[in-house]
Design a protein around this motif. Structure first.
Motif, PDB file in Angstrom:
ATOM      1  N   UNK A 393       0.820  -1.209   0.000  1.00 28.44           N
ATOM      2  CA  UNK A 393       0.000   0.000   0.000  1.00 28.44           C
ATOM      3  C   UNK A 393       0.857   1.264   0.000  1.00 28.44           C
ATOM      4  N   UNK A 394       1.995   1.221   0.690  1.00 28.10           N
ATOM      5  CA  UNK A 394       2.903   2.366   0.663  1.00 28.10           C
ATOM      6  C   UNK A 394       3.478   2.583  -0.731  1.00 28.10           C
ATOM      7  N   UNK A 399       0.531   6.652  -6.643  1.00 26.97           N
ATOM      8  CA  UNK A 399      -0.107   6.635  -7.969  1.00 26.97           C
ATOM      9  C   UNK A 399      -1.613   6.449  -7.892  1.00 26.97           C
ATOM     10  N   UNK A 400      -2.140   6.099  -6.708  1.00 22.54           N
ATOM     11  CA  UNK A 400      -3.577   5.837  -6.599  1.00 22.54           C
ATOM     12  C   UNK A 400      -4.378   7.098  -6.913  1.00 22.54           C
ATOM     13  N   UNK A 433      -1.320   8.155 -20.937  1.00 17.92           N
ATOM     14  CA  UNK A 433      -0.447   8.841 -19.983  1.00 17.92           C
ATOM     15  C   UNK A 433      -0.393   8.129 -18.639  1.00 17.92           C
ATOM     16  N   UNK A 434      -1.413   7.319 -18.348  1.00 22.17           N
ATOM     17  CA  UNK A 434      -1.424   6.546 -17.106  1.00 22.17           C
ATOM     18  C   UNK A 434      -0.655   5.234 -17.223  1.00 22.17           C
ATOM     19  N   UNK A 435      -0.095   4.953 -18.380  1.00 22.01           N
ATOM     20  CA  UNK A 435       0.615   3.689 -18.576  1.00 22.01           C
ATOM     21  C   UNK A 435       1.685   3.409 -17.532  1.00 22.01           C
ATOM     22  N   UNK A 439       1.520   0.358 -14.883  1.00 20.57           N
ATOM     23  CA  UNK A 439       2.584  -0.651 -14.869  1.00 20.57           C
ATOM     24  C   UNK A 439       3.152  -0.800 -13.462  1.00 20.57           C
ATOM     25  N   UNK A 440       3.356   0.317 -12.780  1.00 17.17           N
ATOM     26  CA  UNK A 440       3.920   0.270 -11.427  1.00 17.17           C
ATOM     27  C   UNK A 440       2.985  -0.475 -10.464  1.00 17.17           C
TER      28      UNK A 440
END
Length: 460
Positions: A393-394, A399-400, A433-435, A439-440
């Motif tokens: 979660x950290x 990016x959430x 742009x959110x790719x 991915x992360x």
């Protein structure tokens, strides 16, 4: 901190849970006892003062109202004509949720919440029911659509206020969904389309779940990785989604000089609109309540206002949807919100004292407090503990918010015009742009949730 409203909230929660678990007569008894206690407390205020017994009067009065309401609903359920139907029947019903695939992939089974309005040619009072059937004919229908269908009537699930369970054949449409549901369905479908155009398959199936709670395209293996990594709450609409989207809207309007009261109205409109977009099911409405409390905690001039708001949200939610009392998601939402309000600011201040940047301190404090407080509830419900949950979660926390806000904007813009129009093109650019963020998040879920030791059995 003002804890006074939390005590009545706890009493209402306990009374509602007992009323659902125990026979109907127990609920009547609880209502009578609570009413007597409230009346005795009200008389006692003349001698002892409101400050001494006021909390007892309020708590017992709310408990009596809650138990009475629940007992009346249970009686109405038992007396409903549909509860006395055996075998097959032709009914007219309205869908209240999206038909959702269930069971192993390939079986083609769905589940939905419906309201039965007519049995044969007889109009009846609305009866909530659980529907299961084959996917053929059901998938693609929208909440609010009326259908006529032959069903097999079975007893309702335990510990609910549903009148019956239904097994259905393919339906025949007899009405169109409300306009807002049609618009919401179009937005959801367009987000799936632009996600498929702009992202890899795993990310394309995940994005609608992260933004709108639409898990229909989520890969099962990836779903398991998210669950093992303690990230499964991200793929369903939660209070965090509402807090992020509404918080972003409030930051924008406040930055251009909108007064606080007008900004609060904007926040309310955003929450209502988001509820319509992701479907007004009980779980979504519960998340909206918790999200509103989270936004209040963020923007209130006094943090002490957040706990009364949380207590009011719990009481209002349980009075309107009593079944929330036994839903693990409700307990998780309340526990996480309470932890963020009570302990996250203290941990944030401690981290800042250790020279941690303010933004990073906020993220760490919210993730750690929510994960620590909700972990025991998750263990009790699932029997499993994610040993990597806090770390996961950290890692994904930064990016959430980006995915939620940009994804929501892409969903709204993408619904404008035809599928190959300007709106869809802009939405596809936003999704592309959110790719890196997608991915992360997937990499964190697969790396931390993939190993067998990521989630351990606590109860065999």
């Amino acid at each position: 901190m003002d804890f006074r409203l939390l005590v009545p909230a706890a009493m209402v929660w306990a009374v509602t849970a007992c009323g659902l678990l125990a026979p109907a007569g127990v609920g009547v008894g609880i209502a009578i006892v609570s009413a007597v206690v409230a009346a005795a407390g009200a008389v006692g205020t003349r001698r002892l003062g409101w400050g001494a017994v006021g909390l007892v009067v309020v708590g017992a009065g709310l408990a009596a109202a809650c138990a009475t309401s629940l007992a009346l609903r249970q009686e109405a359920r038992a007396d409903h004509p549909l509860a006395h139907v055996s075998g097959k029947a032709t009914v007219v019903m309205t869908l209240r949720s999206d038909p959702t695939p269930i069971g192993p992939t390939g079986q083609g089974r769905i589940r939905a919440r419906v309201d039965v309005e007519q049995i044969g040619n007889q109009r009846v009072s609305t009866a909530p029911a659980d529907l299961r059937g084959t996917a053929q004919g059901w998938l693609g229908l929208l909440p609010g659509q009326r259908v006529i269908v032959v069903v097999k009537v079975r007893p309702p699930p335990p510990r609910t206020l549903l009148v019956v369970s239904l097994t259905a054949q393919s339906p025949k449409l007899v009405g169109e969904p409300p306009a807002y549901q049609a618009v919401a369905g179009s937005i959801r479908q367009r987000l799936q389309l632009v996600a498929a155009r702009g992202l890899a398959p795993d990310a394309a199936g995940l994005l609608p779940g992260l933004v709108l709670g639409d898990e229909s395209g989520l890969d099962e293996e990836l779903r398991d990785d998210f669950r093992a990594a303690g990230l499964s709450h991200l793929t369903a609409v939660s209070g965090a989604n509402f807090a992020i989207v509404c918080g972003a809207a409030l930051l924008i309007v406040r930055s251009v000089g909108v007064p606080p009261r007008a900004a609060a109205v904007v926040g309310l409109v955003v929450i209502v609109g988001f509820v319509m977009l992701v479907r007004p099911t009980p779980s979504v409405l519960r998340a909206a309540l918790m999200g509103a409390v989270g936004v209040l905690a963020l923007f209130a001039s006094r943090r002490s206002q957040s706990l009364p708001a949380l207590g009011a949200a719990v009481i209002g939610g349980l009075l309107w949807w009593p079944e929330l009392a036994l839903q693990p998601g409700f307990a998780l939402s309340v526990a996480a919100t309470c932890a963020i309000v009570l302990w996250a600011p203290r941990l944030r201040d401690r981290l800042r004292a250790w020279r941690c940047p303010t933004g990073l301190a906020e993220v760490i404090a919210m993730a750690v407090t929510a994960q620590v407080v909700t972990a025991p509830i998750v263990v009790l419900v699932t029997g499993q503990l994610s040993v990597v949950g806090i770390v996961a979660n950290l890692l994904v926390a930064p990016v959430v918010a980006i995915i939620s806000v940009v994804g929501t904007v892409a969903a709204l813009i993408g619904a404008l015009g035809p599928p190959d129009g300007v709106g869809a093109g802009i939405a596809e650019l936003l999704v592309r742009a959110l790719g890196p963020e997608m991915w992360w998040m997937i990499w964190c879920a697969q790396t931390l949730g993939g190993p067998g030791w990521a989630s351990v059995e606590v109860f065999g």
